[in-house]
Design a protein around this motif. Sequence first.
Motif, short mmCIF file in Angstrom:
data_model
loop_
_atom_site.label_atom_id
_atom_site.label_comp_id
_atom_site.label_asym_id
_atom_site.label_seq_id
_atom_site.Cartn_x
_atom_site.Cartn_y
_atom_site.Cartn_z
N GLU A 119 -12.54 36.98 -3.93
CA GLU A 119 -13.64 37.61 -4.66
C GLU A 119 -13.07 38.69 -5.59
N ILE A 120 -13.01 38.39 -6.88
CA ILE A 120 -12.35 39.25 -7.84
C ILE A 120 -13.24 40.44 -8.16
N LEU A 121 -12.74 41.63 -7.89
CA LEU A 121 -13.53 42.84 -8.12
C LEU A 121 -13.85 43.02 -9.60
N GLU A 122 -14.95 43.66 -9.87
CA GLU A 122 -15.40 43.85 -11.25
C GLU A 122 -14.46 44.76 -12.04
N THR A 123 -13.60 45.49 -11.35
CA THR A 123 -12.65 46.39 -12.02
C THR A 123 -11.44 45.65 -12.58
N VAL A 124 -11.29 44.37 -12.25
CA VAL A 124 -10.13 43.59 -12.70
C VAL A 124 -10.36 43.14 -14.14
N THR A 125 -9.44 43.46 -15.03
CA THR A 125 -9.53 43.07 -16.44
C THR A 125 -8.98 41.66 -16.62
N PHE A 126 -9.75 40.83 -17.32
CA PHE A 126 -9.33 39.45 -17.52
C PHE A 126 -8.40 39.35 -18.71
N ASP A 127 -7.25 38.68 -18.53
CA ASP A 127 -6.31 38.47 -19.62
C ASP A 127 -5.51 37.20 -19.33
N ALA A 128 -4.54 36.87 -20.19
CA ALA A 128 -3.79 35.63 -20.05
C ALA A 128 -3.00 35.55 -18.74
N PRO A 129 -2.28 36.63 -18.33
CA PRO A 129 -1.57 36.55 -17.04
C PRO A 129 -2.51 36.30 -15.87
N LEU A 130 -3.70 36.93 -15.91
CA LEU A 130 -4.66 36.72 -14.83
C LEU A 130 -5.16 35.27 -14.84
N ALA A 131 -5.39 34.73 -16.01
CA ALA A 131 -5.83 33.34 -16.10
C ALA A 131 -4.80 32.40 -15.48
N ARG A 132 -3.52 32.64 -15.78
CA ARG A 132 -2.46 31.79 -15.20
C ARG A 132 -2.42 31.94 -13.69
N ARG A 133 -2.56 33.16 -13.21
CA ARG A 133 -2.50 33.39 -11.77
C ARG A 133 -3.67 32.72 -11.06
N LEU A 134 -4.86 32.83 -11.61
CA LEU A 134 -6.02 32.19 -10.99
C LEU A 134 -5.87 30.67 -11.00
N SER A 135 -5.30 30.14 -12.06
CA SER A 135 -5.07 28.69 -12.12
C SER A 135 -4.11 28.26 -11.01
N GLU A 136 -3.05 29.05 -10.79
CA GLU A 136 -2.10 28.75 -9.72
C GLU A 136 -2.79 28.74 -8.36
N LEU A 137 -3.60 29.78 -8.13
CA LEU A 137 -4.25 29.90 -6.82
C LEU A 137 -5.29 28.81 -6.60
N ARG A 138 -6.00 28.44 -7.64
CA ARG A 138 -6.98 27.36 -7.49
C ARG A 138 -6.29 26.02 -7.27
N ARG A 139 -5.09 25.84 -7.85
CA ARG A 139 -4.37 24.58 -7.65
C ARG A 139 -3.96 24.39 -6.20
N VAL A 140 -3.69 25.50 -5.49
CA VAL A 140 -3.30 25.36 -4.09
C VAL A 140 -4.50 25.38 -3.14
N GLY A 141 -5.71 25.38 -3.71
CA GLY A 141 -6.90 25.20 -2.88
C GLY A 141 -7.84 26.37 -2.75
#
Length: 445
Positions: A118-140
């Motif tokens: 559950e990503i807190l509202e204080t987290v700023t969305f950017d390209a590194p975050l997008a890549r990290r979320l993609s990695e985590l979603r790929r592993v389930g």
Amino acid sequence: MSERHTAATPVRRIEVRDAFADAAQPGCPAQFVYLGRQPILDRAGALNAYELLFRSGAHNYAEVGDDAQATAQVVAHTLGGIGVPAVLGPHRGFVNIDRALLFNDIVHLMPPECFVLEILETVTFDAPLARRLSELRRVGFQVALDDVSELSDELIEALPYSDIVKIDFLETRRAALPELAATVRGHGKTLLAEKVETREDFSLARELGFDLFQGYFFARPQVLAAPRSRSLRPGLLRLLALLSCDAGIFELEAELKLNPSVVVQLLRLVNSSAFGLGRNIASLREAIIATGTRQIARWAQLLLYANSGDLSWRADPLVQLAGTRSRFMELAANWLRPSDDEFADAAFMTGIFSLVHVVVGSTPRTALEKLGLAPQIREAIVSGGGELGVLLRVAEVAGEGGDAASIAAAPDAPAGFATLTPDVLSELNLSAAAWFGAHVVEAST
């Protein structure tokens, strides 16, 4: 997060172990670990999931000073202190997570099929975050965006990298809800209405097509508790002293018999499928032989980082950092010199002992004085010298999400280090995290 305020509310404590039948004694909270959970329901009113909440005691409200530490304790108490079956049953648990923890491989201690990030509202969305979320979603993992209250460009940008959107019914203007809900639903995301406190809000959420619901209208958080485990550290120090002297099986067996908690961890480790033995080990001597002193030493070194305070070793961030760093260094050493096992072993040891000063509350130089480490390992940790010193710096920066490749490619870097490109380093990081997560979780269940 879904808690409205921090005012104290009546405690509904759930008994999760027989040892807890008499409940915690007033004034002795340190004997127990605590965790809050709030139900998340589906449109039919059936339990779908829980949000897991930080609790420092039996009181049913949060006192959070540090988001990352609170999340680490929630994970620790779920995995080790109380246990996933008792906390979640067959359901998933939503865990609040900030940017630092998203990029920290502590997330790999959590089985993806059991937890929602559950990503807190204080987290700023950017390209590194997008890549990290993609990695985590790929592993389930499933990803939820927390405390959404308006339709913004950042929300639209983040939607492709999420699965669930939690819309805050206390903060969102009623006139804005239809467009917000329709946009999220149009992107194929699950809509979750949080902080639902009245029947009118529940009816409105249903009319707007929300899938999941959470709030005081349905249930306040419950508080779970379990007795705190004792520290393994004293027995581990004695075991490591024996291993450093090349003690024989009989000496190791005698020492281990004096430390039942260490024996339990050893047997769980050797009986886990990570060792691929295809059979269970029941005898202590057989466990020592099957595991091998090299593996026993590695895991004893790792368990040494167990926090004797509030965190279970299985999810203590310091244990996680020591484990992933040492494995990363071993993998990197194997990449650089595929046939040099001694270099790989030295790299692993450098990673493990690079944090021992934190455990003993000293400086690296003082902490390593009496450990009898090889000179090149000590030099790498104390002064950053030699190939192991450069490799340690690469591991530190890579673990922080920094530009480790530039260190490896620097003109004064050792020969061959330039092959540690960003793609290679990323793969090594993921492999190290997966190794640590798989071994620790399996060995402790």
